[in-house]
Motif scaffolding. Structure first.
Motif, PDB file in Angstrom:
ATOM      1  N   LEU A  32       0.832  -1.206   0.000  1.00  0.00           N
ATOM      2  CA  LEU A  32       0.000   0.000   0.000  1.00  0.00           C
ATOM      3  C   LEU A  32       0.864   1.253   0.000  1.00  0.00           C
ATOM      4  CD1 LEU A  32      -2.788  -0.963   2.586  1.00  0.00           C
ATOM      5  CD2 LEU A  32      -3.036  -0.742   0.105  1.00  0.00           C
ATOM      6  N   LEU A  33       1.946   1.216   0.758  1.00  0.00           N
ATOM      7  CA  LEU A  33       2.862   2.353   0.799  1.00  0.00           C
ATOM      8  C   LEU A  33       3.485   2.592  -0.570  1.00  0.00           C
ATOM      9  CD1 LEU A  33       4.519   4.494   2.338  1.00  0.00           C
ATOM     10  CD2 LEU A  33       6.142   2.669   2.921  1.00  0.00           C
ATOM     11  N   LEU A  34       3.892   1.522  -1.221  1.00  0.00           N
ATOM     12  CA  LEU A  34       4.494   1.637  -2.552  1.00  0.00           C
ATOM     13  C   LEU A  34       3.500   2.218  -3.548  1.00  0.00           C
ATOM     14  CD1 LEU A  34       6.868   1.095  -4.448  1.00  0.00           C
ATOM     15  CD2 LEU A  34       5.977  -1.228  -4.782  1.00  0.00           C
ATOM     16  N   VAL A  35       2.260   1.745  -3.486  1.00  0.00           N
ATOM     17  CA  VAL A  35       1.221   2.250  -4.391  1.00  0.00           C
ATOM     18  C   VAL A  35       0.999   3.745  -4.161  1.00  0.00           C
ATOM     19  CG1 VAL A  35      -1.253   2.154  -4.920  1.00  0.00           C
ATOM     20  CG2 VAL A  35       0.051   0.035  -4.675  1.00  0.00           C
ATOM     21  N   ALA A  36       0.957   4.146  -2.882  1.00  0.00           N
ATOM     22  CA  ALA A  36       0.739   5.562  -2.563  1.00  0.00           C
ATOM     23  C   ALA A  36       1.889   6.422  -3.078  1.00  0.00           C
ATOM     24  CB  ALA A  36       0.589   5.733  -1.052  1.00  0.00           C
ATOM     25  N   VAL A  37       3.118   5.950  -2.911  1.00  0.00           N
ATOM     26  CA  VAL A  37       4.289   6.708  -3.379  1.00  0.00           C
ATOM     27  C   VAL A  37       4.263   6.846  -4.904  1.00  0.00           C
ATOM     28  CG1 VAL A  37       6.800   6.663  -3.603  1.00  0.00           C
ATOM     29  CG2 VAL A  37       5.734   6.121  -1.415  1.00  0.00           C
ATOM     30  N   VAL A  38       4.006   5.743  -5.592  1.00  0.00           N
ATOM     31  CA  VAL A  38       3.986   5.770  -7.057  1.00  0.00           C
ATOM     32  C   VAL A  38       2.860   6.666  -7.567  1.00  0.00           C
ATOM     33  CG1 VAL A  38       3.608   4.378  -9.122  1.00  0.00           C
ATOM     34  CG2 VAL A  38       5.070   3.520  -7.293  1.00  0.00           C
ATOM     35  N   ALA A  39       1.680   6.559  -6.957  1.00  0.00           N
ATOM     36  CA  ALA A  39       0.536   7.349  -7.405  1.00  0.00           C
ATOM     37  C   ALA A  39       0.783   8.843  -7.219  1.00  0.00           C
ATOM     38  CB  ALA A  39      -0.721   6.922  -6.646  1.00  0.00           C
ATOM     39  N   LEU A  40       1.290   9.227  -6.042  1.00  0.00           N
ATOM     40  CA  LEU A  40       1.546  10.642  -5.792  1.00  0.00           C
ATOM     41  C   LEU A  40       2.712  11.153  -6.634  1.00  0.00           C
ATOM     42  CD1 LEU A  40       1.072  10.867  -1.910  1.00  0.00           C
ATOM     43  CD2 LEU A  40      -0.309  11.994  -3.652  1.00  0.00           C
ATOM     44  N   ALA A  72       3.650  10.065  -9.550  1.00  0.00           N
ATOM     45  CA  ALA A  72       3.244  10.173 -10.948  1.00  0.00           C
ATOM     46  C   ALA A  72       2.264  11.320 -11.176  1.00  0.00           C
ATOM     47  CB  ALA A  72       2.611   8.857 -11.405  1.00  0.00           C
ATOM     48  N   SER A  73       1.493  11.654 -10.159  1.00  0.00           N
ATOM     49  CA  SER A  73       0.446  12.668 -10.317  1.00  0.00           C
ATOM     50  C   SER A  73       0.927  14.085 -10.028  1.00  0.00           C
ATOM     51  CB  SER A  73      -0.741  12.345  -9.399  1.00  0.00           C
ATOM     52  OG  SER A  73      -1.267  11.061  -9.667  1.00  0.00           O
ATOM     53  N   PHE A  74       1.899  14.216  -9.121  1.00  0.00           N
ATOM     54  CA  PHE A  74       2.327  15.556  -8.704  1.00  0.00           C
ATOM     55  C   PHE A  74       3.852  15.629  -8.701  1.00  0.00           C
ATOM     56  CE2 PHE A  74      -1.629  14.478  -6.504  1.00  0.00           C
ATOM     57  CZ  PHE A  74      -2.460  15.503  -6.958  1.00  0.00           C
ATOM     58  N   SER A  75       4.382  16.457  -9.565  1.00  0.00           N
ATOM     59  CA  SER A  75       5.839  16.608  -9.637  1.00  0.00           C
ATOM     60  C   SER A  75       6.392  17.209  -8.350  1.00  0.00           C
ATOM     61  CB  SER A  75       6.219  17.483 -10.830  1.00  0.00           C
ATOM     62  OG  SER A  75       5.620  18.773 -10.721  1.00  0.00           O
ATOM     63  N   ASN A  89      -1.665  17.925   1.763  1.00  0.00           N
ATOM     64  CA  ASN A  89      -1.103  19.280   1.695  1.00  0.00           C
ATOM     65  C   ASN A  89      -0.829  19.700   0.262  1.00  0.00           C
ATOM     66  OD1 ASN A  89      -1.106  19.659   4.474  1.00  0.00           O
ATOM     67  ND2 ASN A  89       0.951  18.835   4.740  1.00  0.00           N
ATOM     68  N   ILE A  90      -0.331  18.761  -0.540  1.00  0.00           N
ATOM     69  CA  ILE A  90       0.004  19.077  -1.923  1.00  0.00           C
ATOM     70  C   ILE A  90      -1.247  19.458  -2.718  1.00  0.00           C
ATOM     71  CG2 ILE A  90       0.821  18.070  -4.102  1.00  0.00           C
ATOM     72  CD1 ILE A  90       2.879  16.519  -2.476  1.00  0.00           C
ATOM     73  N   VAL A  91      -2.326  18.711  -2.505  1.00  0.00           N
ATOM     74  CA  VAL A  91      -3.559  19.002  -3.253  1.00  0.00           C
ATOM     75  C   VAL A  91      -4.417  20.037  -2.535  1.00  0.00           C
ATOM     76  CG1 VAL A  91      -3.577  16.727  -4.319  1.00  0.00           C
ATOM     77  CG2 VAL A  91      -4.795  17.071  -2.173  1.00  0.00           C
TER      78      VAL A  91
END
Length: 312
Positions: free
Chosen positions: A22-30, A32-35, A281-283
């Motif tokens: 789950l941690l890996l998925v969250a890292v990859v998703a964020l 990829a979505s937010f530079s 925070n980012i979004v």
């Protein structure tokens, strides 16, 4: 009997690899979505922000493995910042911080083992009493923190935040206690079944009290880090860490009924909570919703794993 306990160590990791996924998925998703998530500055901030939770959650793992938990850790963190901010001598301040935390752990452990008070009631009561003491010590944020403590929190070594060293040391201590000592073996056996552990020669009360003392000491270290980060004492700064540390441990696959789990899963769970907060925070999502998200994740983690007894 002890050898049979040792042979089951491989079955006691819980769902830590699920939390790692789950941690890996969250890292990859964020990422990829937010530079902005991938920037070195943001990643460094994420580590520093997550360090207090990582440290206190590693301590929280110990009483949870016995089938208990400690809701007073957040107040211990607040007390630590206030002692450091209001005591003139740095050496005396650190000594008082450690001694106070150890005393809280002893009181919690004795209450749970000798007087048979439920861990939630015992630690919640201790935390409530302690919060009043904290407000007497320092009723509002303020004071100053010894400069070397602030430096040991905010500095970097070759571009790597010093906070990484705090986490690495706390993780190594927790891992060594649980997987390289007789205490860890006893801790798992108590969580798996206190009556059977007693029959195997384990000092159940002694082991449980030690778990609460160590948990409080981890909370004190997290409080010292937090004091260095905010450069002042704050009687309320640790308020959210009680339940957040439980959520991190549960998300890491440690079973709240005891006997299953470990520090690696706790690290995954704490980092997952940290990344969720950082992503919000980012979004630019309302920060007050973070407690809603953390509470939902805790409920999800508890419901995901069925309570079961682990026999010997």
């Amino acid at each position: 009997m002890i050898n049979r306990l040792a042979s089951r160590r491989a079955d006691r990791n819980g769902g830590q690899y699920v939390s790692g996924l789950l941690l890996l998925v969250a890292v990859v998703a964020l990422g990829a979505s937010f530079s902005s998530f991938r920037t070195p500055q943001n990643l460094a901030n994420l580590i520093v922000q997550a360090t207090p939770l990582l440290v206190v959650a590693l301590g929280q793992t110990l009483p949870i493995l016995t089938g208990g938990l400690d809701l007073s850790v957040g107040v211990v963190m607040s007390l630590s910042t206030c002692i450091l901010a209001t005591t003139g001598s740095p050496a005396l301040a650190i000594a008082l911080t450690v001694a106070s935390a150890a005393l809280v752990g002893v009181v919690n452990g004795i209450g749970v083992t000798r007087f048979r008070v439920h861990p939630i009631i015992m630690t919640l009561s201790t935390g409530t009493i302690l919060q009043g003491i904290v407000l007497l010590v320092q009723p509002s944020p303020g004071g100053s923190i010894w400069a070397p403590i602030s430096a040991a929190v905010g500095n970097s070594v070759m571009g790597v935040p010093v906070a990484v060293l705090w986490v690495a040391l706390a993780a190594w201590i927790a891992w060594s206690l649980l997987h390289r000592s007789r205490f860890g073996l006893h801790l798992y056996s108590v969580g798996g079944g206190a009556d059977n552990a007693a029959l195997a020669g384990v000092g159940v009360a002694r082991t449980t009290i030690a778990a609460y003392v160590l948990c409080a000491l981890f909370a004190a270290v997290a409080g010292i880090f937090l004091a260095g980060r905010i450069s002042s004492g704050d009687p309320w700064v640790g308020a959210s860490y009680g339940l957040d540390s439980v959520a991190a441990v549960a998300l890491g696959g440690t079973q709240l009924s005891g006997g299953v789990g470990g520090p690696l899963g706790t690290i995954f769970g704490a980092l997952l909570l940290g990344i969720v907060g950082n992503g919000m925070n980012i979004v630019q999502i309302n920060p007050f919703l973070l407690s809603v998200v953390n509470g939902t994740l805790l409920l999800f983690a508890v419901c995901l794993r069925r309570r079961k007894e682990i026999g010997i």
